[in-house]
Design an enzyme around this catalytic site. Sequence first.
Site: not given
Ligand code: ACO
Length: 333
Positions: A117, A258, A288
């Site tokens: 990215c 990004h 993304n």
């Molecule tokens: N729909 C519904 N529920 C979901 C989904 C979904 N798509 N994905 C995960 N969950 C659930 C999980 O199973 C978990 O449930 P549980 O507690 O029963 O186990 C719960 O939601 C929380 O999961 P987390 O992975 O802890 O979710 P989080 O709040 O961290 O959000 C996210 C995930 C949005 C990816 C967040 O971590 C984030 O913003 N990370 C930044 C990374 C990013 O943006 N990466 C993009 C690619 S990398 C880049 O471009 C740099």
Amino acid sequence: MSNGSLAGVALIGTGAAAPELAVTNDDLAQVMETSDEWIASRTGIRQRRLLAPGESLTTLAVQAGTQALEAAGLAASDLDLIVLATSTADDRFGTASRVQHALGATRAVAFDLTAACSGFIFGLVTAAQFIRTGTYRTVLLIGADGLSHWVDWSDRRTCVLFGDGAGAVVLQANSEDRLLGFELRSDGSGHHHLNMACQAEPQALTPDLSIGRGNVTPITMNGQEVYRFAVKAVPEVVEKSLYRSGLASAELDWLLLHQANQRILDAVAHRLAIPSAKVVSNLERYGNTSAASIPLALDEWVRAGRIQPGHLIAASGFGAGLTWGAVVFRWGI
Ligand code: ACO
């Protein structure tokens, strides 16, 4: 091919392309345990554009490149260099040469650059070096990715985040240097947080001899670690780039990050004390798109007349590697 005394760099035209196929969060909710509410509230994404069978990254890259050349008022034959930033090349030997051929850029040398990215930002700095040394005068930089081919569509934690697309910028030698400062960083100790790894599975060459057979594993991500990394690392490189430019964040017209996640954009802008009205964001409609996301958003803002010639922009990419970087530039000649 030398640019003589024009040692500065200017960004003079943009282009973009995305597949026709638009897939909404509600569409995804039909096939997996997720919802528009979950995805939109955590990421800001409501829709992504995905490559249909038969569509290729090359086609998107050529469309974006053609548009950027038109916007710059140049012909493909004017190009000295094409850099294609991508992690999802149509051919692992490289895709830039196919793009060069399809554009008819017969004089241009072309190569791929992979920095996930951060690819567009790393490509921008790479292209600028060729211009500054006087080696090349006109460069087409394309960021293009088709991550939908490489996500695990049964992993709701990752597949909802990504979309496909391409964006392009023409850079040209200029008497005034419009690329004011940059900072690029890498930290391989964090590589395991975000992967699309090549693995070799054993296969028998003879009954007594095994060798490896290459295979690409779908994207894996530790979302919370990536979030923490981005929110800390991106403001640092933006500030370093501003320092090198002799400018302060208050002087910026636009923050162009990004397009990973709206929460990351908001947190970075907050740390830099940049108001949300100055933050470029179109991830709601594209998700993304990795190396494509910055030029895709830049193109939209330039075509809408929001970004005007002379506007001061801080752009930053961040992602797998880990890699991250920022560039401060003024738009146009
Ligand atoms: N729909 C519904 N529920 C979901 C989904 C979904 N798509 N994905 C995960 N969950 C659930 C999980 O199973 C978990 O449930 P549980 O507690 O029963 O186990 C719960 O939601 C929380 O999961 P987390 O992975 O802890 O979710 P989080 O709040 O961290 O959000 C996210 C995930 C949005 C990816 C967040 O971590 C984030 O913003 N990370 C930044 C990374 C990013 O943006 N990466 C993009 C690619 S990398 C880049 O471009 C740099």
